[in-house]
Design an enzyme around this catalytic site. Structure first.
Site, PDB file in Angstrom:
ATOM      1  N   LYS A  19       0.831  -1.212   0.000  1.00  0.00           N
ATOM      2  CA  LYS A  19       0.000   0.000   0.000  1.00  0.00           C
ATOM      3  C   LYS A  19       0.864   1.261   0.000  1.00  0.00           C
ATOM      4  O   LYS A  19       0.626   2.189  -0.768  1.00  0.00           O
ATOM      5  CB  LYS A  19      -0.936   0.042   1.228  1.00  0.00           C
ATOM      6  CG  LYS A  19      -1.910  -1.111   1.330  1.00  0.00           C
ATOM      7  CD  LYS A  19      -2.903  -0.912   2.470  1.00  0.00           C
ATOM      8  CE  LYS A  19      -2.279  -0.811   3.850  1.00  0.00           C
ATOM      9  NZ  LYS A  19      -1.616  -2.065   4.299  1.00  0.00           N
ATOM     10  N   ARG A 125      11.692  -6.297   5.199  1.00  0.00           N
ATOM     11  CA  ARG A 125      11.455  -4.876   4.871  1.00  0.00           C
ATOM     12  C   ARG A 125      12.364  -3.958   5.692  1.00  0.00           C
ATOM     13  O   ARG A 125      12.553  -4.164   6.881  1.00  0.00           O
ATOM     14  CB  ARG A 125       9.993  -4.503   5.151  1.00  0.00           C
ATOM     15  CG  ARG A 125       9.722  -3.018   4.896  1.00  0.00           C
ATOM     16  CD  ARG A 125       8.258  -2.729   4.774  1.00  0.00           C
ATOM     17  NE  ARG A 125       7.563  -2.709   6.047  1.00  0.00           N
ATOM     18  CZ  ARG A 125       6.266  -2.398   6.164  1.00  0.00           C
ATOM     19  NH1 ARG A 125       5.543  -2.112   5.096  1.00  0.00           N
ATOM     20  NH2 ARG A 125       5.692  -2.409   7.352  1.00  0.00           N
ATOM     21  N   ARG A 158      11.474  -1.357  11.071  1.00  0.00           N
ATOM     22  CA  ARG A 158      10.429  -0.855  11.960  1.00  0.00           C
ATOM     23  C   ARG A 158      10.308  -1.780  13.167  1.00  0.00           C
ATOM     24  O   ARG A 158      10.414  -2.991  13.030  1.00  0.00           O
ATOM     25  CB  ARG A 158       9.092  -0.820  11.211  1.00  0.00           C
ATOM     26  CG  ARG A 158       8.886   0.445  10.423  1.00  0.00           C
ATOM     27  CD  ARG A 158       7.672   0.388   9.541  1.00  0.00           C
ATOM     28  NE  ARG A 158       6.451  -0.092  10.192  1.00  0.00           N
ATOM     29  CZ  ARG A 158       5.241  -0.057   9.611  1.00  0.00           C
ATOM     30  NH1 ARG A 158       5.113   0.420   8.378  1.00  0.00           N
ATOM     31  NH2 ARG A 158       4.193  -0.504  10.244  1.00  0.00           N
ATOM     32  N   ARG A 169      -0.192  -8.650  13.665  1.00  0.00           N
ATOM     33  CA  ARG A 169      -0.787  -7.614  12.809  1.00  0.00           C
ATOM     34  C   ARG A 169      -1.629  -8.251  11.704  1.00  0.00           C
ATOM     35  O   ARG A 169      -2.676  -7.729  11.339  1.00  0.00           O
ATOM     36  CB  ARG A 169       0.309  -6.722  12.203  1.00  0.00           C
ATOM     37  CG  ARG A 169       0.894  -5.751  13.223  1.00  0.00           C
ATOM     38  CD  ARG A 169       2.235  -5.178  12.768  1.00  0.00           C
ATOM     39  NE  ARG A 169       2.146  -4.414  11.553  1.00  0.00           N
ATOM     40  CZ  ARG A 169       3.162  -4.260  10.693  1.00  0.00           C
ATOM     41  NH1 ARG A 169       4.333  -4.830  10.930  1.00  0.00           N
ATOM     42  NH2 ARG A 169       3.000  -3.528   9.631  1.00  0.00           N
TER      43      ARG A 169
HETATM   44  P1  AMP Z   1       0.972   0.837   9.186  1.00  0.00           P
HETATM   45  O1  AMP Z   1       2.183   1.660   8.937  1.00  0.00           O
HETATM   46  O2  AMP Z   1      -0.192   1.232   8.320  1.00  0.00           O
HETATM   47  O3  AMP Z   1       1.237  -0.644   9.150  1.00  0.00           O
HETATM   48  O4  AMP Z   1       0.501   1.168  10.693  1.00  0.00           O
HETATM   49  C1  AMP Z   1       1.345   0.919  11.795  1.00  0.00           C
HETATM   50  C2  AMP Z   1       0.525   0.850  13.069  1.00  0.00           C
HETATM   51  O5  AMP Z   1      -0.134   2.108  13.286  1.00  0.00           O
HETATM   52  C3  AMP Z   1      -0.587  -0.182  13.074  1.00  0.00           C
HETATM   53  O6  AMP Z   1      -0.137  -1.474  13.422  1.00  0.00           O
HETATM   54  C4  AMP Z   1      -1.527   0.403  14.137  1.00  0.00           C
HETATM   55  O7  AMP Z   1      -1.010   0.216  15.432  1.00  0.00           O
HETATM   56  C5  AMP Z   1      -1.444   1.896  13.844  1.00  0.00           C
HETATM   57  N1  AMP Z   1      -2.439   2.326  12.844  1.00  0.00           N
HETATM   58  C6  AMP Z   1      -2.199   2.801  11.591  1.00  0.00           C
HETATM   59  N2  AMP Z   1      -3.342   3.102  10.962  1.00  0.00           N
HETATM   60  C7  AMP Z   1      -4.347   2.812  11.847  1.00  0.00           C
HETATM   61  C8  AMP Z   1      -5.759   2.880  11.781  1.00  0.00           C
HETATM   62  N3  AMP Z   1      -6.402   3.329  10.698  1.00  0.00           N
HETATM   63  N4  AMP Z   1      -6.468   2.502  12.885  1.00  0.00           N
HETATM   64  C9  AMP Z   1      -5.845   2.054  13.994  1.00  0.00           C
HETATM   65  N5  AMP Z   1      -4.509   1.948  14.112  1.00  0.00           N
HETATM   66  C10 AMP Z   1      -3.758   2.321  13.046  1.00  0.00           C
END
Ligand code: AMP
Length: 212
Positions: A19, A125, A158, A169
């Site tokens: 994404k 990653r 990360r 996740r």
């Molecule tokens: P990502 O970089 O999109 O994988 O997001 C990293 C982390 O941020 C996720 O594992 C959640 O803890 C938090 N997070 C990101 N977007 C959301 C969302 N829309 N709702 C809730 N938590 C989020």
């Protein structure tokens, strides 16, 4: 690429589906703002803002940050916007319902990837601390000590890209986010994209959906 008819775009899909990579490329080609809820949260954590402090423990565990915090954070950035690329939001039905009250969506690109491939990709990653590029050690043949091929910056992992957090996740995605597939299919907004193909092919498929 000119003439894309669809400018209010949501990217849906499990962690590691691509994404962020697709969103960055689309944002620069279409001149649309890229709103990554994860990137915004990581910046808040980095500067230890009140939101960042509240979000950090959820993120470290691979849990979702509570809806109320996220909805306010995103709504304030998209209200009245002509176009945007939402990457990582919405992630729950409550978030999707809240989004409907703030903006109408033109298309939801569902980038699909199966669990084993998610785990393979995310354990390899790395993110460049300098230019923000997302790299993959395995597919790019880089070793652990490699620098960023684009800018020579430091590549780092990360905190939530450790195997046990990745697995959690993915489960959180299946339970809380995957229901959005039928939510948006019912609204006739969903376009399925095979995320297992090379990034350029995924990009081409995305562009086809945007101009259809
Ligand atoms: P990502 O970089 O999109 O994988 O997001 C990293 C982390 O941020 C996720 O594992 C959640 O803890 C938090 N997070 C990101 N977007 C959301 C969302 N829309 N709702 C809730 N938590 C989020």
């Amino acid at each position: 690429m000119g003439g894309a008819a669809k400018t209010r775009i949501v990217l849906l899909g499990p962690p590691g589906a691509g994404k962020g990579t697709q969103a960055k490329r689309l944002a620069s080609e279409l001149g649309l703002p890229h709103l990554s809820s994860g990137d915004i949260l990581r910046a808040e954590v980095g500067r230890q803002s009140p939101l960042g402090i509240r979000a950090q423990s959820y993120m470290d565990r691979g849990e979702l940050v509570p809806d109320a915090l996220i909805i306010e954070m995103i709504a304030s950035r998209i209200e009245g916007a002509e176009g945007f690329i939402l990457d990582g939001f919405p992630r729950t039905v409550a978030q999707a319902e809240a989004l409907e009250g703030v903006a109408s969506i033109d298309v939801v690109l569902n980038i699909m990837l199966e669990r084993g491939e998610v785990i393979r990709r995310l354990t390899a990653r790395r993110v460049c601390s300098d230019c923000g590029a997302i790299r993959n050690l395995a597919s790019e043949g880089l070793d652990e000590s490699a620098s960023c091929p684009s800018c020579g910056g430091t590549l780092s992992q990360r905190d939530d890209d450790r195997q046990e957090v990745i697995e959690h996740r993915f489960d959180v995605y299946t339970e809380q986010t995957a229901p959005l597939v039928s939510f948006y299919r019912e609204r006739r907004l969903l376009a399925d994209i095979d995320g297992s193909r090379p990034s350029d092919e995924v990009h081409a498929a995305v562009l086809r959906e945007l101009t259809q």
